[in-house]
Design an enzyme around this catalytic site. Structure first.
Site: not given
Length: 304
Positions: A41, A137, A218-219, A247, A249-250
């Site tokens: 978050g 989370e 997809l990295g 971090a 993806g965030d």
């Protein structure tokens, strides 16, 4: 300017560099241990703020020194903390190991994140927010209450169902924008994903749950966007030397939300988020690796 509310986790990340990740019952030596402010978050909130959005954070922190450190850092990023509550528990902790390739393993201890409850969600004033960002989370019941409250207020929700363990797929019918990685997409769809073609199959299945929009990251391959109108956009990743993927993806989610909600065209928002994520992968730590928008623009100019 986009106004974003992030309801989610805030952690202190304890990060140890290792040659390789241990196998069960094995003890290995770490090379270095450092402390970084994180939590999905908080990471997404920082990424959105550094990409130009006005951001408020809601969630639970302990009244310990880790909680004080997190409050200080989020405030320095200009994030509104009026909805962050002190909880009678230790601040959440993520214990992370990172190997030589930059890949990570993470163990979460929810702490104060798990104490943030539905009653506190009921005190949230959603008026004026353009979008709400959620992750997995915090307690599932809290997310469900946020989704219901957002639906009543007609505010779109961007949901990142990570970590995927314990996620209830029934929530998808209330989500406007689902953003998830290939592992999470595999778990929800049951389709093994090795690239864009399999991601497309999984995405079509997930859209049947009633989602308006979907992004599967997809990295190193990039990302796939899909929507109910049949739009499909493949955004390639940038080639960078990976230092720490913690971090990534965030950063993508917060950066994308900030630009997309501000009215930046979809393809440009996706490319911006991809660049922001590439820069995050290139540096150590969670929030410490998240770039400012000037850095992202400079990176994009160099990689036209």
């Amino acid at each position: 300017m986009a106004k974003i509310l992030v309801v989610g986790s805030m952690n202190m990340d304890i990060v140890t560099q290792v040659e390789r990740h241990p196998i069960p019952r094995e003890t290995i030596h770490g090379n270095e241990t450092r402390f970084f402010i994180g939590g999905k978050g908080a990471n997404q909130a920082v990424a959105a703020a550094r990409s130009g959005a006005t951001v408020a954070m809601a969630g639970g922190l302990g009244t310990d020194s880790f909680g004080a450190d997190i409050r200080k850092q989020l405030a320095e990023d200009g994030i509104d903390l009026d909805y962050v509550s002190g909880q009678p528990a230790a601040t959440g902790i993520a214990m992370i190991t990172i190997d030589q390739t930059g890949e990570n393993n993470i163990i979460l201890s929810a702490g104060a994140n798990g104490k943030y409850g539905e009653d506190e969600v009921d005190t949230l004033d959603l008026s004026g927010f353009d979008v709400i960002l959620l992750q997995n989370e915090i307690a599932q019941a809290v997310n469900e209450r946020v989704l219901d409250k957002a639906a009543a207020a007609q505010i779109p929700v961007f949901l990142n169902p990570a970590p995927i363990a314990g996620f209830d797929p029934a929530q998808l019918s209330k989500v406007n924008f689902l953003i998830l990685n290939e592992v999470e997409a595999e778990e929800l769809s049951g389709i093994r994903i090795d690239g864009f073609s399999e991601a497309l199959q999984a995405g079509k299945q997930l859209l049947e749950a009633g989602l308006s929009h979907l992004i599967i990251t997809l990295g190193s391959k990039g990302s796939l966007y899909m929507d109910q109108a049949g739009t499909q956009i493949e955004t390639p990743a940038f080639s960078v030397d990976a230092v720490d993927t913690t971090a990534a993806g965030d950063t993508f989610i917060g950066a994308f939300a900030a630009k997309y909600i501000a009215g930046i065209p979809l393809t440009e928002s996706l490319r911006y988020a991809t660049a922001a994520s590439a820069l995050a992968v290139s540096a150590a730590g969670a929030q410490s690796s998240i770039p400012e928008q000037d850095q992202v623009h400079e990176f994009l100019q160099r990689n036209q």
